[in-house]
Design an enzyme around this catalytic site. Structure first.
Site, PDB file in Angstrom:
ATOM      1  N   CYS A 126      22.033  22.950  24.539  1.00 39.01           N
ATOM      2  CA  CYS A 126      20.975  23.571  25.018  1.00 39.01           C
ATOM      3  C   CYS A 126      21.053  24.317  25.484  1.00 39.01           C
ATOM      4  CB  CYS A 126      20.456  22.871  26.382  1.00 39.01           C
ATOM      5  SG  CYS A 126      20.916  21.119  26.504  1.00 39.01           S
TER       6      CYS A 126
HETATM    7  N1  SAJ Z   1      29.473  28.678  30.172  1.00 42.36           N
HETATM    8  C1  SAJ Z   1      30.171  29.920  30.733  1.00 42.36           C
HETATM    9  N2  SAJ Z   1      29.802  30.179  31.768  1.00 42.36           N
HETATM   10  C2  SAJ Z   1      29.140  29.725  32.744  1.00 42.36           C
HETATM   11  C3  SAJ Z   1      28.284  28.262  32.473  1.00 42.36           C
HETATM   12  C4  SAJ Z   1      28.872  27.726  31.421  1.00 42.36           C
HETATM   13  O1  SAJ Z   1      31.040  30.204  29.831  1.00 42.36           O
HETATM   14  O2  SAJ Z   1      29.174  30.524  33.777  1.00 42.36           O
HETATM   15  C5  SAJ Z   1      28.914  27.772  28.910  1.00 42.36           C
HETATM   16  C6  SAJ Z   1      30.055  26.426  29.037  1.00 42.36           C
HETATM   17  O3  SAJ Z   1      31.307  26.600  28.692  1.00 42.36           O
HETATM   18  C7  SAJ Z   1      29.209  25.769  28.012  1.00 42.36           C
HETATM   19  C8  SAJ Z   1      27.693  26.934  27.883  1.00 42.36           C
HETATM   20  O4  SAJ Z   1      27.806  27.812  28.718  1.00 42.36           O
HETATM   21  O5  SAJ Z   1      29.925  26.865  26.447  1.00 42.36           O
HETATM   22  C9  SAJ Z   1      27.011  25.723  28.410  1.00 42.36           C
HETATM   23  O6  SAJ Z   1      27.157  25.399  29.173  1.00 42.36           O
HETATM   24  P1  SAJ Z   1      26.285  24.879  30.847  1.00 42.36           P
HETATM   25  O7  SAJ Z   1      27.134  24.551  31.998  1.00 42.36           O
HETATM   26  O8  SAJ Z   1      24.967  25.512  30.910  1.00 42.36           O
HETATM   27  O9  SAJ Z   1      26.076  23.185  30.617  1.00 42.36           O
HETATM   28  P2  SAJ Z   1      24.971  22.260  28.681  1.00 42.36           P
HETATM   29  O10 SAJ Z   1      25.233  23.067  28.540  1.00 42.36           O
HETATM   30  O11 SAJ Z   1      25.607  20.592  29.225  1.00 42.36           O
HETATM   31  O12 SAJ Z   1      24.038  22.858  30.320  1.00 42.36           O
HETATM   32  C10 SAJ Z   1      22.852  21.524  30.788  1.00 42.36           C
HETATM   33  C11 SAJ Z   1      21.916  21.879  30.819  1.00 42.36           C
HETATM   34  N3  SAJ Z   1      20.950  21.116  31.325  1.00 42.36           N
HETATM   35  C12 SAJ Z   1      19.750  20.611  30.994  1.00 42.36           C
HETATM   36  O13 SAJ Z   1      19.443  21.058  30.139  1.00 42.36           O
HETATM   37  C13 SAJ Z   1      18.779  18.978  30.954  1.00 42.36           C
HETATM   38  C14 SAJ Z   1      21.754  22.918  31.742  1.00 42.36           C
HETATM   39  O14 SAJ Z   1      20.508  22.784  32.404  1.00 42.36           O
HETATM   40  C15 SAJ Z   1      22.271  22.387  33.037  1.00 42.36           C
HETATM   41  O15 SAJ Z   1      22.682  23.493  34.443  1.00 42.36           O
HETATM   42  C16 SAJ Z   1      23.995  22.449  32.769  1.00 42.36           C
HETATM   43  O16 SAJ Z   1      23.563  21.134  31.618  1.00 42.36           O
HETATM   44  C17 SAJ Z   1      24.727  21.811  33.780  1.00 42.36           C
HETATM   45  O17 SAJ Z   1      24.831  22.764  35.117  1.00 42.36           O
HETATM   46  O18 SAJ Z   1      25.457  21.310  33.995  1.00 42.36           O
END
Ligand code: SAJ
Length: 440
Positions: A276
């Site tokens: 995403c």
């Molecule tokens: N990441 C960082 N720093 C952060 C947060 C994330 O480096 O502070 C990295 C993670 O390691 C990963 C990437 O970014 O590689 C994405 O992380 P994410 O926490 O956004 O996880 P996702 O990709 O599973 O995002 C999903 C999304 N959900 C949908 O699109 C429906 C996002 O909107 C959600 O906020 C997120 O899950 C969540 O909160 O778990």
């Protein structure tokens, strides 16, 4: 309200409407289940025979949906599955939950949406409601789906065809916010389209956020995920600046996070993974480019995030050089954790893939370990997760912590490792020898 709309509305109200869900993945299957639980008869359609066989054998293949749930709904005749798109002909409501990846060129790959639309067109009939759930650029529902579906027909949106966009908000593994209770934004290509699709979804979901148009719904989803991507890019750049300043970025972020309002904590890392966050914002910047506008925040954040694996490898190279007097060339390096975020088995767009690729380019002797991912094959190389983790930790010159799975014994890793490059602050709050640990 004309007779077609009235009849369709009645079917949604008494739940006699038949629902088809195209794409039975981590979005489509939970959505199909929620409609079936609400009393609709649902048919899941997917070209992947394995998925369909599994569902018809009453077995789930998605973590968020239990096999017991599938069994109950299939036995109750509320849930069926098929690879035959002709089943769309019986449907009153169709939800499209297909992938929207990027091409190798970085441009949106709309082929799944276009194929689904072409399949629906073959079996389209007056009085059908269609909702696109796949994340895409603003205008897709109106410019692509509406055009394609009505072209050469006497169908008219809001009269005998009802078309809307409602972005998926599935976060696999999350139990507090599920498909059933997640606030669900939905907007129609006309008011009548929005009204009837919001009625349909409202029969199964507890909180439908009905907005004024499909474009508002499309853009809301992109804002949600661009917000994350840009803020992750910001903290990644903060990490680079803090390293130059000799300040601990993790302590800085924790201190800033004590602010009780007006701040949201994000943490630096080795890059941006997942299907995403690194991808959705590029649908927006691509669309704006066609309108002669450069989405600078998105492009800058994407540049910073994309460069993080290279930055991690450069920090690893410096640590080997400064701490062990070893060149990266020939050094034994273990990448710890490969999934794109902790405690999941999803490798999509994982920065670990780039870190491993860059280490190999620099001729390091690279191995990896991930309890959820036994094997990786990527861009011409392939590796198995090492069998004996602690023996490998003790043997290699440097351990690069890329994904901080909670199952790792970080005290033992600290004890055994010659050198650690920690990109997730996994050991930052533990007792460690600063001569043997480098933190992003
Ligand atoms: N990441 C960082 N720093 C952060 C947060 C994330 O480096 O502070 C990295 C993670 O390691 C990963 C990437 O970014 O590689 C994405 O992380 P994410 O926490 O956004 O996880 P996702 O990709 O599973 O995002 C999903 C999304 N959900 C949908 O699109 C429906 C996002 O909107 C959600 O906020 C997120 O899950 C969540 O909160 O778990």
């Amino acid at each position: 309200m004309n007779i077609v709309e009235k009849e369709l509305q009645q079917k949604f109200e008494d739940r006699s409407a038949k629902i088809a869900v195209l794409g039975m993945g981590y979005v489509g299957l939970p959505l199909a289940v929620v409609f079936a639980e609400a009393g609709f008869e649902v048919i899941g359609i997917d070209p992947d025979e394995r998925k369909i066989k599994s569902l018809n054998a009453k077995k789930s293949y998605i973590g968020d949906v239990s096999t017991e749930t599938v069994e109950r709904l299939v036995d109750a005749g509320k849930l069926k599955a098929t690879t035959d798109f002709a089943a769309i002909a019986e449907a009153d409501g169709v939800s499209i939950c297909v992938p929207t990846p990027l091409r190798k060129t970085g441009d949106p790959d709309l082929s799944f949406i276009l194929n689904a639309t072409a399949d629906i067109k073959k079996y389209l009939h007056p009085g059908m409601a269609i909702v696109l759930e796949s994340t895409t650029y603003p205008g897709t529902t109106r410019e692509l789906l509406l055009e394609e579906l009505t072209d050469g027909t006497d169908l008219e949106a809001g009269k005998n065809l009802f078309l809307a966009f409602s972005p998926e908000r599935v976060d696999p593994g999350r139990e507090d916010w599920t498909t059933a209770n997640m606030p669900k934004v939905l907007g129609g290509v006309t008011k009548a389209c929005g009204d009837i699709c919001a009625l349909w979804y409202g029969q199964a979901l507890t909180n439908v956020v009905h907005v004024s148009s499909a474009e508002v719904a499309e853009m809301a989803k992109l804002l949600e995920n661009t917000f994350r991507m840009v803020n992750i890019g910001l903290v990644n750049e903060m990490a680079i600046m803090c390293e130059r300043l000799g300040v601990d970025v993790w302590e800085v972020i924790d201190a800033a996070a004590t602010k009780p309002f007006g701040f949201m904590k994000f943490t630096p890392g080795p890059g941006l993974g997942g299907h995403c966050i690194p991808i959705d914002p590029l649908y927006l910047s691509w669309k704006l480019k066609a309108l002669n506008y450069t989405a600078r925040f998105i492009e800058l954040a994407s540049e910073i995030n994309t460069n993080m694996p290279r930055y991690v490898v450069s920090r690893t190279q410096d640590a080997l050089n400064d701490r062990l007097g070893k060149p990266l060339n020939g050094a034994k390096v273990l990448v710890l954790g490969a999934a794109y975020k902790p405690d999941i088995d999803d490798l999509r767009e994982s920065p670990a893939l780039d870190v491993i690729g860059l280490l190999r380019e620099k001729k390091a002797v690279v191995s990896y370990h991930d309890p959820y991912i036994p094997h990786i094959a990527h861009e011409g190389w392939a590796m198995d997760s090492v069998d004996d983790l602690m023996a490998t930790v003790a043997d290699v010159d440097c351990v690069v912590i890329v994904t901080n799975h909670s199952s790792y014994d970080y005290s033992a890793i600290l004890e055994q490792a010659n050198l650690i490059m920690d990109t997730r602050n996994a050991v930052g709050k533990m007792d460690y020898d600063p001569e043997r640990v480098e933190i992003l």
